[in-house]
Design a protein around this motif. Structure first.
Motif, PDB file in Angstrom:
ATOM      1  N   ASN A  58     -76.565  24.380-111.952  1.00  0.00           N
ATOM      2  CA  ASN A  58     -76.760  24.205-110.508  1.00  0.00           C
ATOM      3  C   ASN A  58     -75.460  24.366-109.726  1.00  0.00           C
ATOM      4  N   MET A  59     -74.354  24.272-110.426  1.00  0.00           N
ATOM      5  CA  MET A  59     -73.052  24.314-109.763  1.00  0.00           C
ATOM      6  C   MET A  59     -72.460  25.724-109.683  1.00  0.00           C
ATOM      7  N   MET A  60     -73.079  26.679-110.358  1.00  0.00           N
ATOM      8  CA  MET A  60     -72.538  28.039-110.373  1.00  0.00           C
ATOM      9  C   MET A  60     -72.445  28.627-108.968  1.00  0.00           C
ATOM     10  N   TYR A  61     -73.363  28.236-108.093  1.00  0.00           N
ATOM     11  CA  TYR A  61     -73.372  28.798-106.741  1.00  0.00           C
ATOM     12  C   TYR A  61     -72.151  28.376-105.933  1.00  0.00           C
ATOM     13  N   GLU A  62     -71.467  27.349-106.383  1.00  0.00           N
ATOM     14  CA  GLU A  62     -70.260  26.899-105.696  1.00  0.00           C
ATOM     15  C   GLU A  62     -69.068  27.792-106.015  1.00  0.00           C
ATOM     16  N   MET A  63     -69.203  28.633-107.033  1.00  0.00           N
ATOM     17  CA  MET A  63     -68.142  29.594-107.357  1.00  0.00           C
ATOM     18  C   MET A  63     -68.436  30.859-106.545  1.00  0.00           C
ATOM     19  N   ASN A  64     -67.811  30.944-105.383  1.00  0.00           N
ATOM     20  CA  ASN A  64     -68.038  32.058-104.472  1.00  0.00           C
ATOM     21  C   ASN A  64     -66.739  32.374-103.736  1.00  0.00           C
ATOM     22  N   LEU A  65     -66.766  33.410-102.923  1.00  0.00           N
ATOM     23  CA  LEU A  65     -65.536  33.855-102.257  1.00  0.00           C
ATOM     24  C   LEU A  65     -65.003  32.862-101.233  1.00  0.00           C
ATOM     25  N   SER A  66     -65.837  31.962-100.755  1.00  0.00           N
ATOM     26  CA  SER A  66     -65.328  30.989 -99.792  1.00  0.00           C
ATOM     27  C   SER A  66     -64.753  29.750-100.480  1.00  0.00           C
ATOM     28  N   ALA A  67     -64.956  29.623-101.777  1.00  0.00           N
ATOM     29  CA  ALA A  67     -64.399  28.479-102.517  1.00  0.00           C
ATOM     30  C   ALA A  67     -62.889  28.636-102.633  1.00  0.00           C
ATOM     31  N   LYS A  68     -62.188  27.546-102.413  1.00  0.00           N
ATOM     32  CA  LYS A  68     -60.718  27.593-102.470  1.00  0.00           C
ATOM     33  C   LYS A  68     -60.200  27.491-103.900  1.00  0.00           C
ATOM     34  N   ASN A  69     -61.062  27.107-104.825  1.00  0.00           N
ATOM     35  CA  ASN A  69     -60.604  26.823-106.183  1.00  0.00           C
ATOM     36  C   ASN A  69     -61.506  27.439-107.248  1.00  0.00           C
ATOM     37  N   ILE A  70     -61.755  28.741-107.156  1.00  0.00           N
ATOM     38  CA  ILE A  70     -62.689  29.340-108.116  1.00  0.00           C
ATOM     39  C   ILE A  70     -62.178  29.247-109.557  1.00  0.00           C
TER      40      ILE A  70
END
Length: 163
Positions: A58-70
Motif C-alpha cells: 500500500n505504500m508503493m504509491y508514496e514513491m513518486n516524483l513529488s516525494a522528497k525521499n524516494i
C-alpha cells in the motif's frame, strides 16, 4: 494486526486490516508526517513478517516524483517485503523515477508529429520545448488550446537560453 493465521485464511480480515492501514496513512492530515511516515510507523509495530509484506504494498504509491525521499522509501519497501515480484516491480519503478528527477536530462523519445512524420527530442536540442500530453476526446484538454497558442506566440522565434 498480528493474527497471521486469520490474515492468511480470511479475505474479510485482510480487507479490514488493509482498510485500517490505509486510514492510518491517509485519513488524518499531519504537518510533520507524510502518509509514508505514518504507514512506516505502524508497519514497524507489526510482528508478522507476512502481514508487513502485504501492507507495505500500500505504500508503493508514496514513491513518486513529488516525494522528497524516494531513496529512503525504496529502501523501506524492499526491507519489509518478502514478495519477489513486488520487489522486482518496485525496483523497476525506482530506477525509472531516479532517471526522471527534476534537473536530470530528459529521457530520449520520438513521436509522430502533425505531418505524419517522426520528431525526436534530440532534433529539438537548443530550442524551447513544451510538452503537453492530452487527447482529442478530452474536453479540458481541448480547452487548453487558446493558452497553448499564447505560449507559442510568446516563444516563437526566440533564441534558446539556458535556465
Amino acid at each position: 494486526m498480528n493474527d497471521e493465521e486469520t490474515f492468511k485464511h480470511s479475505y474479510s480480515y485482510r480487507t479490514l486490516i488493509g482498510g485500517i492501514f490505509q486510514r492510518i496513512m491517509y485519513e488524518t492530515p499531519s504537518e510533520d508526517k507524510t502518509p509514508f511516515d505514518k504507514g512506516l510507523g505502524k508497519l514497524n509495530t507489526i510482528k508478522s513478517e507476512m502481514i508487513r509484506s502485504e501492507l507495505v504494498k500500500n505504500m508503493m504509491y508514496e514513491m513518486n516524483l513529488s516525494a522528497k525521499n524516494i531513496d529512503l522509501i525504496y529502501k523501506e519497501l524492499m526491507k519489509h517485503s518478502i514478495d519477489s515480484v513486488f520487489k522486482k516491480e518496485t525496483t523497476l519503478k525506482y530506477e525509472t523515477l531516479k532517471k526522471l528527477v527534476k534537473g536530470s536530462p530528459s529521457p530520449t523519445f520520438d513521436y509522430e508529429n502533425i505531418n505524419g512524420g517522426k520528431t525526436s527530442l534530440e532534433s529539438l536540442k537548443g530550442k524551447f520545448v513544451y510538452i503537453d500530453v492530452w487527447a482529442t476526446w478530452c474536453g479540458p484538454c481541448i480547452g487548453e488550446i487558446p493558452a497553448l497558442k499564447e505560449v507559442e506566440k510568446e516563444y516563437h522565434g526566440k533564441k534558446h537560453r539556458i535556465c
